[in-house]
Scaffold this active site. Structure first.
Site, PDB file in Angstrom:
ATOM      1  N   GLY A  36       0.826  -1.197   0.000  1.00 56.87           N
ATOM      2  CA  GLY A  36       0.000   0.000   0.000  1.00 56.87           C
ATOM      3  C   GLY A  36       0.866   1.254   0.000  1.00 56.87           C
ATOM      4  O   GLY A  36       2.097   1.178  -0.017  1.00 56.87           O
TER       5      GLY A  36
ATOM      6  N   SER B 263       2.909   4.247   1.399  1.00 56.51           N
ATOM      7  CA  SER B 263       3.741   4.402   2.609  1.00 56.51           C
ATOM      8  C   SER B 263       3.798   3.130   3.441  1.00 56.51           C
ATOM      9  O   SER B 263       3.779   3.169   4.677  1.00 56.51           O
ATOM     10  CB  SER B 263       3.221   5.567   3.469  1.00 56.51           C
ATOM     11  OG  SER B 263       3.295   6.764   2.737  1.00 56.51           O
ATOM     12  N   SER B 264       3.875   2.011   2.762  1.00 56.68           N
ATOM     13  CA  SER B 264       3.936   0.711   3.451  1.00 56.68           C
ATOM     14  C   SER B 264       5.377   0.264   3.671  1.00 56.68           C
ATOM     15  O   SER B 264       5.612  -0.779   4.281  1.00 56.68           O
ATOM     16  CB  SER B 264       3.223  -0.349   2.610  1.00 56.68           C
ATOM     17  OG  SER B 264       3.908  -0.508   1.368  1.00 56.68           O
TER      18      SER B 264
ATOM     19  N   HIS C 108      12.556   9.594  -1.683  1.00 59.76           N
ATOM     20  CA  HIS C 108      12.948   8.262  -2.152  1.00 59.76           C
ATOM     21  C   HIS C 108      14.431   8.241  -2.532  1.00 59.76           C
ATOM     22  O   HIS C 108      15.140   7.290  -2.234  1.00 59.76           O
ATOM     23  CB  HIS C 108      12.101   7.837  -3.362  1.00 59.76           C
ATOM     24  CG  HIS C 108      10.842   7.130  -2.983  1.00 59.76           C
ATOM     25  ND1 HIS C 108      10.444   5.946  -3.530  1.00 59.76           N
ATOM     26  CD2 HIS C 108       9.890   7.446  -2.071  1.00 59.76           C
ATOM     27  CE1 HIS C 108       9.304   5.572  -2.996  1.00 59.76           C
ATOM     28  NE2 HIS C 108       8.936   6.457  -2.119  1.00 59.76           N
ATOM     29  N   ARG C 109      14.899   9.330  -3.193  1.00 60.27           N
ATOM     30  CA  ARG C 109      16.288   9.391  -3.623  1.00 60.27           C
ATOM     31  C   ARG C 109      17.213   9.359  -2.402  1.00 60.27           C
ATOM     32  O   ARG C 109      18.197   8.635  -2.370  1.00 60.27           O
ATOM     33  CB  ARG C 109      16.516  10.667  -4.440  1.00 60.27           C
ATOM     34  CG  ARG C 109      17.910  10.731  -5.077  1.00 60.27           C
ATOM     35  CD  ARG C 109      18.070  11.961  -5.950  1.00 60.27           C
ATOM     36  NE  ARG C 109      17.176  11.951  -7.094  1.00 60.27           N
ATOM     37  CZ  ARG C 109      16.512  13.013  -7.564  1.00 60.27           C
ATOM     38  NH1 ARG C 109      16.630  14.178  -6.968  1.00 60.27           N
ATOM     39  NH2 ARG C 109      15.724  12.900  -8.617  1.00 60.27           N
ATOM     40  N   LYS C 110      16.830  10.137  -1.377  1.00 67.51           N
ATOM     41  CA  LYS C 110      17.630  10.193  -0.151  1.00 67.51           C
ATOM     42  C   LYS C 110      17.654   8.815   0.527  1.00 67.51           C
ATOM     43  O   LYS C 110      18.700   8.345   0.975  1.00 67.51           O
ATOM     44  CB  LYS C 110      17.012  11.234   0.794  1.00 67.51           C
ATOM     45  CG  LYS C 110      17.956  11.649   1.917  1.00 67.51           C
ATOM     46  CD  LYS C 110      17.306  12.673   2.829  1.00 67.51           C
ATOM     47  CE  LYS C 110      18.014  12.689   4.186  1.00 67.51           C
ATOM     48  NZ  LYS C 110      17.223  13.395   5.195  1.00 67.51           N
TER      49      LYS C 110
ATOM     50  N   ARG D 270      17.277   5.811  -0.775  1.00 70.11           N
ATOM     51  CA  ARG D 270      18.000   4.699  -1.406  1.00 70.11           C
ATOM     52  C   ARG D 270      19.501   4.932  -1.473  1.00 70.11           C
ATOM     53  O   ARG D 270      20.262   3.995  -1.684  1.00 70.11           O
ATOM     54  CB  ARG D 270      17.410   4.357  -2.772  1.00 70.11           C
ATOM     55  CG  ARG D 270      17.691   5.300  -3.908  1.00 70.11           C
ATOM     56  CD  ARG D 270      17.123   4.795  -5.238  1.00 70.11           C
ATOM     57  NE  ARG D 270      17.272   5.798  -6.271  1.00 70.11           N
ATOM     58  CZ  ARG D 270      16.410   6.764  -6.532  1.00 70.11           C
ATOM     59  NH1 ARG D 270      15.295   6.871  -5.845  1.00 70.11           N
ATOM     60  NH2 ARG D 270      16.647   7.643  -7.479  1.00 70.11           N
TER      61      ARG D 270
ATOM     62  N   ASP E 111      10.819   1.158  -9.966  1.00 69.29           N
ATOM     63  CA  ASP E 111       9.957   1.766  -8.950  1.00 69.29           C
ATOM     64  C   ASP E 111       9.253   2.980  -9.566  1.00 69.29           C
ATOM     65  O   ASP E 111       9.859   4.053  -9.672  1.00 69.29           O
ATOM     66  CB  ASP E 111      10.807   2.150  -7.737  1.00 69.29           C
ATOM     67  CG  ASP E 111       9.969   2.458  -6.510  1.00 69.29           C
ATOM     68  OD1 ASP E 111       8.735   2.470  -6.603  1.00 69.29           O
ATOM     69  OD2 ASP E 111      10.561   2.685  -5.446  1.00 69.29           O
TER      70      ASP E 111
END
Lengths: 173, 173, 173
Positions: A11, A13-14, A51-53, A55, A84
Site C-alpha cells: 500500500g 507508505s507501506s 525516495h532518492r535520499k 535509497r 519503482d
C-alpha cells in the site's frame, strides 16, 4: 539462490520501496534504478527527493516514465534493476492513452528477456471502497490485473505490510 | 479432504474470482454458480461478461441478487457452489432496505444447512482512507462485519493478493 | 512468553480491536484501556459504545485523545495496556497541528519505557486508490509511516484480515 524476477507489492507508505531497495543492495551487484515518476508538482517532487535520499548513492539511474521496456533491454548481465514503480508506469501509460494490454505484454516480455535481475515495486490500490470516479475505477481494475501478471511472472512475490513481508510466492533470500 | 465451506476474500481485480473458480473446478464435482450481480449499466455488463467468459462452461447458473439463502436450499448433495459475491449480495440487500443482521443470519444458516459445498467470494473494502460519503462508511462497516462472520464460519479462509493466496485459516487442498 | 509490545494492524471493521482485546484478556493481567476516540458526533458515539460493550468490564480506562505518552508513564508493572487506536491518536495530533515526527518519537519512547506491556491497535489505510483530498493523502502517508515504526518496535506484529491473523513478525502466544 539467484532470483530472476521479484515482485514487491504494498500500500501507500507501506515501506515497499525501502524493502525492495534493501533487497537489491543485499545482492552486492551493480544496481540500476528505473524511475517512472515525473516531478510535475511539489508533492511529487518532495516524494521523489525523499525516495532518492532513502535509497542512497551507488545507483545507475534511468528516468523513464514510459519506456521501461526499452530501458530493460539495455541492462547488462550481472546488474540488478529496481523498477519503482509499476503503478506510476501504468498511470503514465493511461495518461498517454497507450494500449495497456499491448504495453503490459511488452513489459513482461522485456522483463523475461532482461539480462539482469529485476525487482519491481507496485501498489495495492483495490482494498478500499469503490471509487465514485470512473477513471479511478478503471485505474484500479488495470492495476489489479497488472499486479496479477507481475506476481505470476515473478519467482518471488512479496506483499509488504507496515514494512514487513508476507510472502505470496517463492522464498525470501 | 472435503471442505464444507470456503471463504475467498480479496480486493478489486485481485484474481479472487478466478482463484475460487479454479478451486471449484478442481473438485470435479457438478458445479453451481450463484450470480448476485445485476447488469444495471454498461460497466457492470462488461464485468459480468468478462467473469462469464473467464469461468467457462459447465456451470448450472442461478441469478439471484437477493435470494441466495433460498437458492442454497435447492443445491443437491455432491454439488459445489460458487457464490460470487457476498459484496454484491450485501449491496443489493442494503439497496432493498432489508434488515442486514437478519439477512446475514439467514445466509449463514442456509450455508450451514446446504447439502453441497459452498465457496464464497467477497471483497476487502476497508483498507483505504475513511470515505467522505456516509453511506460508503456504512457499507464498508457492514462488509467488514460480514467478512468476519463468513471467515469464521468457513473451514478454509483465504486472502487473495495479486492472484496469490494468503491462508487465513485452514489448509489449501 | 511475555511480550513487551504487540502491534495489531487491520482495515476498518476487520475485527482488529476484538482480536487485540482477546489477546489482552488472555494474559489474565490487570488491564488498562487507553481510549483515543472523541465522541464528537453520533456516528462516533455509536462506535465508542459498541467497542465498550464488546470489550466488557474489568478495564481501567484512560481517555486521552492526545496525551498517550503521559498515560503510558502511569502504567504499573504487571498491567497490560490496550491502546486503541494509533489512527485516532494520529488524527487528533494532526488536527491539533502538533509536530507528528516529535509526537511519534515521544510515543515510541514512552512505549519502550512503559512498565507494563502494550498492545497497540492501528488502521491500514493505504490500500485504496489515491485520495483526491490532499489532507487525506497526507494522513495516509503519515499513518503508513507510523505503522512501519510501530511494527518495527513491536515484538509481535499481526495483520488482522476478516478477524483472522496474518503474522508479520514474531509468534502468536
Amino acid at each position: 539462490m539467484i532470483l530472476k524476477s521479484t515482485f514487491i507489492l504494498g500500500g501507500a507508505s507501506s515501506g515497499k520501496s525501502a524493502f525492495a531497495e534493501a533487497m537489491v543492495k543485499a545482492t552486492n551487484a551493480p544496481r540500476v534504478y528505473i524511475a517512472t515518476s515525473q516531478a510535475y508538482d511539489k508533492e511529487m517532487q518532495a516524494k521523489i527527493a525523499s525516495h532518492r535520499k532513502s535509497r542512497g548513492k551507488g545507483w545507475r539511474t534511468i528516468e523513464c516514465p514510459l519506456g521501461v521496456s526499452e530501458a530493460l533491454s539495455d541492462v547488462a548481465e550481472g546488474e540488478v534493476v529496481l523498477l519503482d514503480c509499476a503503478t506510476m508506469w501504468l498511470n503514465n501509460q493511461m495518461f498517454a492513452n497507450n494500449d495497456i494490454a499491448q504495453e503490459t505484454e511488452n513489459l513482461l516480455a522485456a522483463m523475461a528477456a532482461c539480462k539482469g535481475r529485476v525487482v519491481t515495486v507496485s501498489n495495492e490500490v483495490g482494498m478500499g471502497i469503490v471509487p465514485e470516479n470512473a477513471l479511478a475505477r478503471q485505474f484500479r481494475d488495470a492495476q489489479g490485473k497488472l499486479n496479477q501478471k507481475l506476481a505470476d511472472a515473478a519467482d518471488l512475490s512479496v506483499f509488504v505490510v507496515a514494512g514487513l513481508p508476507l510472502v505470496l510466492k517463492g522464498t525470501l533470500p
